[in-house]
Design a protein around this motif. Structure first.
Motif, PDB file in Angstrom:
ATOM      1  N   GLU A  97      74.656  28.046  63.409  1.00  0.00           N
ATOM      2  CA  GLU A  97      74.742  26.908  62.498  1.00  0.00           C
ATOM      3  C   GLU A  97      75.475  25.750  63.174  1.00  0.00           C
ATOM      4  O   GLU A  97      76.663  25.856  63.477  1.00  0.00           O
ATOM      5  CB  GLU A  97      75.456  27.312  61.209  1.00  0.00           C
ATOM      6  CG  GLU A  97      74.720  28.392  60.417  1.00  0.00           C
ATOM      7  CD  GLU A  97      75.377  28.685  59.089  1.00  0.00           C
ATOM      8  OE1 GLU A  97      76.088  27.792  58.573  1.00  0.00           O
ATOM      9  OE2 GLU A  97      75.172  29.781  58.567  1.00  0.00           O
ATOM     10  N   GLU A 157      76.398  22.923  61.951  1.00  0.00           N
ATOM     11  CA  GLU A 157      77.472  22.369  61.119  1.00  0.00           C
ATOM     12  C   GLU A 157      78.775  23.137  61.319  1.00  0.00           C
ATOM     13  O   GLU A 157      79.861  22.555  61.291  1.00  0.00           O
ATOM     14  CB  GLU A 157      77.072  22.410  59.636  1.00  0.00           C
ATOM     15  CG  GLU A 157      75.911  21.497  59.272  1.00  0.00           C
ATOM     16  CD  GLU A 157      74.552  22.063  59.664  1.00  0.00           C
ATOM     17  OE1 GLU A 157      74.488  23.247  60.090  1.00  0.00           O
ATOM     18  OE2 GLU A 157      73.553  21.328  59.570  1.00  0.00           O
ATOM     19  N   GLU A 158      78.670  24.445  61.511  1.00  0.00           N
ATOM     20  CA  GLU A 158      79.861  25.262  61.721  1.00  0.00           C
ATOM     21  C   GLU A 158      80.549  24.892  63.028  1.00  0.00           C
ATOM     22  O   GLU A 158      81.785  24.776  63.093  1.00  0.00           O
ATOM     23  CB  GLU A 158      79.442  26.735  61.740  1.00  0.00           C
ATOM     24  CG  GLU A 158      80.595  27.714  61.858  1.00  0.00           C
ATOM     25  CD  GLU A 158      80.149  29.124  61.531  1.00  0.00           C
ATOM     26  OE1 GLU A 158      80.210  29.500  60.352  1.00  0.00           O
ATOM     27  OE2 GLU A 158      79.723  29.840  62.462  1.00  0.00           O
ATOM     28  N   LEU A 201      82.318  21.612  62.706  1.00  0.00           N
ATOM     29  CA  LEU A 201      83.496  21.724  61.842  1.00  0.00           C
ATOM     30  C   LEU A 201      84.681  22.361  62.563  1.00  0.00           C
ATOM     31  O   LEU A 201      85.834  21.964  62.370  1.00  0.00           O
ATOM     32  CB  LEU A 201      83.135  22.558  60.605  1.00  0.00           C
ATOM     33  CG  LEU A 201      84.182  22.686  59.499  1.00  0.00           C
ATOM     34  CD1 LEU A 201      84.441  21.328  58.853  1.00  0.00           C
ATOM     35  CD2 LEU A 201      83.719  23.689  58.457  1.00  0.00           C
ATOM     36  N   THR A 260      77.538  15.238  67.466  1.00  0.00           N
ATOM     37  CA  THR A 260      76.880  15.048  66.177  1.00  0.00           C
ATOM     38  C   THR A 260      75.701  16.007  66.071  1.00  0.00           C
ATOM     39  O   THR A 260      75.201  16.523  67.076  1.00  0.00           O
ATOM     40  CB  THR A 260      76.350  13.604  66.036  1.00  0.00           C
ATOM     41  OG1 THR A 260      75.312  13.388  67.004  1.00  0.00           O
ATOM     42  CG2 THR A 260      77.461  12.579  66.230  1.00  0.00           C
ATOM     43  N   THR A 261      75.267  16.225  64.844  1.00  0.00           N
ATOM     44  CA  THR A 261      74.111  17.093  64.621  1.00  0.00           C
ATOM     45  C   THR A 261      72.896  16.586  65.393  1.00  0.00           C
ATOM     46  O   THR A 261      72.177  17.365  66.036  1.00  0.00           O
ATOM     47  CB  THR A 261      73.781  17.157  63.116  1.00  0.00           C
ATOM     48  OG1 THR A 261      74.915  17.666  62.408  1.00  0.00           O
ATOM     49  CG2 THR A 261      72.581  18.051  62.857  1.00  0.00           C
TER      50      THR A 261
END
Length: 247
Positions: A205, A207-208, A211, A234-235
């Motif tokens: 993931e 996003e993980e 974070l 960034t994603t």
């Protein structure tokens, strides 16, 4: 407090013909590994753990100015590296054993008193990590399979932390766990980094990774296609690197 250890790869090649990887993971740093499945990030993590041998190059641990080459999993563990596998059911838990036995299996020698196992000492160590990780279990003697997936994962993490490592390698550590457990684990990882542990987290993931991690290595075709930190992390940039495109 675990020893402060740096983990370094010198010209590590994880697949024949791939570009060598030279990286240093410092104490207190959380580094993420990303990539499409099968592009080398998992093999790289296993090379760091001593579970796989690189085609060439070496993995070094630096503790108090002294470097040691990792020559296999046992040597890595003996020198302060702990590894949490991805598939807890297949390669993590011992399903016929209790919660306490699953926790203590890697550190049996620490519970020995005059050649005999001190069950009181084992129980005390377990209780320390049970509280730290908020493990919800009916009792230490309960079967590990009686626990939820998230609590099984916490027991495996407790087992790894009981080794008192300086480096923690995590293979998709929140895979298949509930949201509450996920946030408990995030807090634990951040606290470990604050205490000086070096962490490498492979996650499916993006996003993980964004974070948790201070920088990310994006793998494509068995080499590091991009390294990002700060505002570049960034994603969109991670996805672009995973597919071999410019962001």
């Amino acid at each position: 407090m675990p020893d402060r250890i740096s983990l370094e790869t010198k010209g590590v090649v994880i697949h024949q013909g791939a570009t060598p990887i030279s990286q240093t993971i410092h104490p207190g740093e959380i580094v993420g590994l990303a990539g499409l499945d099968g592009h080398g990030q998992e093999r790289f993590l296993e090379v760091l753990a001593g579970l796989q041998a690189p085609f060439s190059g070496e993995v070094l641990l630096d503790k108090a100015g002294r470097s040691t080459a990792i020559g296999g999993f046992r040597k890595a563990v003996a020198n302060g590296v702990a590894y949490l596998p991805r598939d807890r059911r297949a390669t993590g838990i011992f399903p016929t054993q209790s919660v306490l036995d699953n926790f203590a299996i890697s550190t049996v020698g620490r519970d020995a008193r005059l050649g005999l196992i001190s069950f009181a000492s084992r129980r005390r160590r377990y209780e320390t990590y049970r509280e730290k990780l908020s493990i919800s279990a009916p009792k230490p003697t309960a079967a590990i399979t009686a626990l939820s997936g998230g609590n099984q994962q916490k027991v495996l993490l407790a087992r790894a932390l009981a080794l008192e490592p300086g480096v923690l390698l995590l293979n998709d550590p929140t895979r298949g766990v509930d949201v509450a457990t996920r946030h408990v684990l995030y807090d634990v990882f951040r606290e470990l980094a604050r205490e000086g542990m070096a962490l490498v987290i492979l996650s499916s993931e993006i996003e993980e990774i964004l974070l948790l991690c201070g920088r990310v290595l994006v793998f494509r075709e068995n080499h590091v296609a991009a390294e990002m930190s700060g505002e570049t992390m960034t994603t969109e940039n991670v996805i672009a690197a995973m597919f071999g495109r410019a962001a």
